[in-house]
Design a protein around this motif. Structure first.
Motif, mmCIF file in Angstrom:
data_model
loop_
_atom_site.group_PDB
_atom_site.id
_atom_site.type_symbol
_atom_site.label_atom_id
_atom_site.label_comp_id
_atom_site.label_asym_id
_atom_site.label_seq_id
_atom_site.Cartn_x
_atom_site.Cartn_y
_atom_site.Cartn_z
ATOM 1 N N LYS A 1 41.561 49.001 31.683
ATOM 2 C CA LYS A 1 41.464 48.804 33.131
ATOM 3 C C LYS A 1 40.569 49.880 33.748
ATOM 4 O O LYS A 1 40.496 51.005 33.262
ATOM 5 N N ASP A 2 39.862 49.490 34.846
ATOM 6 C CA ASP A 2 39.014 50.462 35.529
ATOM 7 C C ASP A 2 39.835 51.297 36.497
ATOM 8 O O ASP A 2 39.553 52.466 36.716
ATOM 9 N N ALA A 3 40.848 50.650 37.127
ATOM 10 C CA ALA A 3 41.654 51.376 38.111
ATOM 11 C C ALA A 3 43.056 50.784 38.128
ATOM 12 O O ALA A 3 43.279 49.684 37.633
ATOM 13 N N GLY A 4 43.988 51.524 38.708
ATOM 14 C CA GLY A 4 45.361 51.056 38.794
ATOM 15 C C GLY A 4 46.231 51.728 37.769
ATOM 16 O O GLY A 4 45.755 52.536 36.964
ATOM 17 N N GLU A 5 47.534 51.427 37.827
ATOM 18 C CA GLU A 5 48.416 52.043 36.848
ATOM 19 C C GLU A 5 49.455 51.049 36.317
ATOM 20 O O GLU A 5 49.759 50.035 36.954
ATOM 21 N N ILE A 6 49.933 51.368 35.120
ATOM 22 C CA ILE A 6 50.937 50.523 34.469
ATOM 23 C C ILE A 6 52.197 51.359 34.297
ATOM 24 O O ILE A 6 52.133 52.503 33.824
ATOM 25 N N LEU A 7 53.342 50.785 34.712
ATOM 26 C CA LEU A 7 54.613 51.472 34.537
ATOM 27 C C LEU A 7 55.517 50.630 33.646
ATOM 28 O O LEU A 7 55.640 49.424 33.827
#
Lengths: 441, 255
Positions: free
Chosen positions: B63-69
């Motif tokens: 991914k270029d941006a963002g987050e995974i939780l």
């Protein structure tokens, strides 16, 4: 599709059909292997009979010729085992012949001009250092090719086509085109010859160890299958396989032991050792040549690598579906680099044998080897579409190629006809393979 | 009533994910979440960005941006290996099988069982494969042939077995029934219900609107890389969902 339920441990359904089909089914012998052995037999008998009819006596099926054939196959056979991995992963390596040349020259310079100044001429360590250096240099060159292919995304055809020219040029520059000869005397034994063979007793020991190995594999395989309740081969089929395997090994020992040292060598030997016996009465067997033992060793190691390790499994997975391999967490780029490094290291080993056999290092060493190596792998059933190939097939392929070559020399065909025949055989073999594969489906 | 019926920490939360290929925004600030024991459908046209979004979770894309939780904790997933570490398993639309290898080799690809000497333990892998296939597809017999010789349904069951065998907690299924006949489709549907009952969270990428209505608890619709909205499937009609997919029209229940 048959959906009738049946328990795992129930014996296989009653075999049907003719006895040969039953034999093949029970022993689980690869029919492809049989086909290749049949082709080999046909070539051997064909050349022998041709010689017997037109050249006053067949010279092919003699201990001497078959022994020489085994030595001549070693260098190409070793490289062909590596080429299987390269082709299975949908790549190609056109540079192996030139890499043989450049590593051969580098080893020649090392053992003749560098090492004697350091450790003294004829020192025992020279051949070991030289051999390790040759394998390492080949491995580095291969790793560099692999890195360009995997990480810089240059097609392998281009990288190794470039390598074909660059390394041949380097081989010339290494010693300004001059041949280096002779090489270290211990090193020269790695190329075969009367002294580079292990003699009658040694050959029997190797043969018996091989028989023990075959029996161990059969017994162990059966135990493993039983442990997990998998269908077993019938006992007679196991015994049959063991007998065929051991019979072939013992036959090979008898063959190499039936080839005596030439009388000139025996006379020199008798004089050297200060013996008082009449050289004419001495029968000293060659036994297995050292390069042939190296080829067999490489074949076993590579077979284990390809069939019993994660590395080999990943090679096939990448060849079958590179995307799936990558999604399964396999680092395909690192794998490609390693595969080419291994190809390079085997090429270095082949260069050891080729230069030891010539007892010299020349810049032309290995010229056109890439074509014979690729042909050997392909004749041996390695699919250029990727995903399929066996080590034993490639070695047998190398033997087929070499049999054609030396057979045509024996019956006096000149070089141009040899090339025509080898080229036709390559194309025909791949055609036969296509027919075989489409029938099997 | 509208809004997300789930309470507590989601199993997976993908926040504000963006990824672009050569200037084209394949996924544009999309947020989705998934709770244990729930099936979330991902819907949209071809090229809407569903598969791309999900590949950021399975480690195939970066991914270029963002987050995974995962379970409320921020994680970095840079490769398929990372995803497997968090018990994320994926059944790809293409199945991602090596056609030249047999079922056991495919099932354990990248996670082979080895004996104490470090060599592949093929017999144990085959035995384990026989066990799991006995549960998923009892008619499966072709253990010693390359998977290229299997039917579409058999290949699918190998791909499913691979995801199930390794105790997935998060399962991603990219059009699992696209190549299947009615009987096999039914089998997959039953399996999804079973896994859901075991507490797995499942992302289901699906084109068939009836399958979505049957199998999913919630559905997230995407269009041109953006999130149109999310609906609780039992609160809307299939026409509402089709409206979201085709026109990008958000029904009042969506959130």
């Amino acid at each position: 599709m048959t959906d009738t339920p049946s328990h795992l441990s129930t014996p296989a359904p009653k075999p049907s059909g003719n006895p040969l089909a039953r034999l093949l089914k029970a022993t689980e012998i690869d029919t492809r292997l049989l086909g290749m052995l049949g082709a080999l037999l046909l070539i051997w008998v064909g050349f022998h009979v041709y010689g017997a009819i037109f050249n006053n006596g067949g010279a092919f099926l003699t201990p001497r010729n078959l022994w020489n054939l085994s030595v001549q196959t070693a260098s190409i056979g070793i490289m062909a085992t590596g080429m299987v991995l390269v082709i299975v992963t949908r790549n190609i390596d056109l540079s192996v012949g030139s890499v043989v040349g450049v590593t051969g020259m580098a080893m020649g310079i090392l053992q003749v001009e560098v090492l004697p100044d350091i450790v003294g001429i004829g020192h025992w360590s020279i051949w070991i250092v030289t051999t390790l250096f040759g394998i390492a240099l080949g491995g580095l060159i291969g790793a560099f090719h692999g890195w360009l292919i995997a990480y810089r995304k240059i097609p392998s055809f281009i990288v190794t086509l470039g390598g074909l020219m660059v390394w041949r040029g380097m081989a010339f520059l290494a010693n300004n085109g001059k041949t280096i000869s002779p090489v270290d005397s211990t090193f020269a034994l790695l190329g075969g010859g009367p002294y580079g063979a292990i003699g009658a007793t040694g050959s029997w020991i190797v043969g018996l160890l091989a028989c023990a190995g075959i029996i161990f594999l059969l017994v162990n395989g059966r135990a493993q299958r039983r442990k997990h309740d998998f269908p077993l081969r019938p006992l007679w089929a196991e015994v049959f396989l063991g007998a065929i395997g051991c019979g072939a090994v013992i036959g090979a020992v008898l063959l190499v032991n039936a080839y005596p040292w030439p009388i000139g060598i025996v006379k020199a030997y008798v004089k050297d050792q200060g013996l008082t016996v009449d050289p004419e009465t001495l029968f000293i067997s060659h036994g297995f040549a050292i390069p042939v033992l190296i080829l067999i060793g490489v074949g076993i190691v590579m077979t284990v690598l390809m069939t019993r390790t994660r590395f080999g499994r990943y090679v096939f997975a990448i060849g079958g579906n590179p995307e799936a391999a990558s999604l399964a967490g396999i680092n395909t780029k690192a794998m490609t680099t390693k595969i080419f490094a291994l190809m390079g290291a085997l090429t270095g080993l082949a260069a050891v044998i080729a230069s030891a056999r010539l007892n010299s290092a020349t810049n032309a060493l290995g010229t056109l080897d890439e074509l014979y190596v690729i042909a050997a792998a392909v004749i041996g059933g390695t699919s250029l579409a990727g995903g399929l190939g066996t080590i034993y097939g490639a070695i047998l392929g190398a033997l087929v190629m070499q049999s054609l070559q030396s057979g045509m020399v024996l019956i006096g065909f000149d070089a141009s006809i040899q090339r025509i025949v080898v080229g036709l055989v390559l194309v025909f073999a791949v055609y036969l393979d296509n027919v075989y594969n489409s029938r099997r489906k | 009533m509208t809004g997300n019926p789930n309470k507590g920490t989601p199993l997976v939360e993908m926040r504000d994910i963006s990824i672009a290929f050569g200037g084209i925004k394949a996924v544009d600030h999309v947020t989705v979440d998934l709770y244990p024991g729930e099936v979330v459908g991902l819907l949209g046209h071809n090229g809407a960005g569903k598969s791309t979004l999900i590949k950021c979770l399975s480690g195939a894309y970066h991914k270029d941006a963002g987050e995974i939780l995962i379970n409320g904790e921020k994680v970095e997933i840079d490769s398929p290996r990372d995803a497997r570490k968090y018990n994320i398993e994926t059944i790809y639309q293409t199945l991602a099988l090596a056609d030249n290898l047999d079922a056991a080799s495919n099932l354990f690809l990248g996670r082979e069982l080895v004996s104490s000497s470090g060599f592949l333990d093929d017999t144990r892998m085959e035995a384990e494969t026989r066990k799991i296939m006995g549960r998923l597809n009892p008619n499966f017999r072709k253990f010693n042939v390359p998977v290229s010789a299997l039917s579409g349904g058999q290949r699918q069951s190998v791909a499913i077995a691979r995801a199930v065998y390794f105790n997935a907690k998060i399962l991603i299924m990219d059009e699992p029934t696209a190549a299947l006949g009615p009987h096999e489709t039914q089998m997959v549907a039953e399996l999804i219900q079973e896994l859901k009952a075991q507490g797995l969270g499942i992302f289901l990428i699906e084109h068939d609107i009836h399958a979505v209505m049957d199998l999913c608890d919630r559905a997230v619709v995407m269009k041109n890389g953006q999130r149109v909205g999310c609906v609780n499937v039992n609160e809307v009609t299939d026409d509402d969902i089709l409206g979201m997919i085709i026109a990008g029209k958000k029904p009042p229940q969506a959130y």
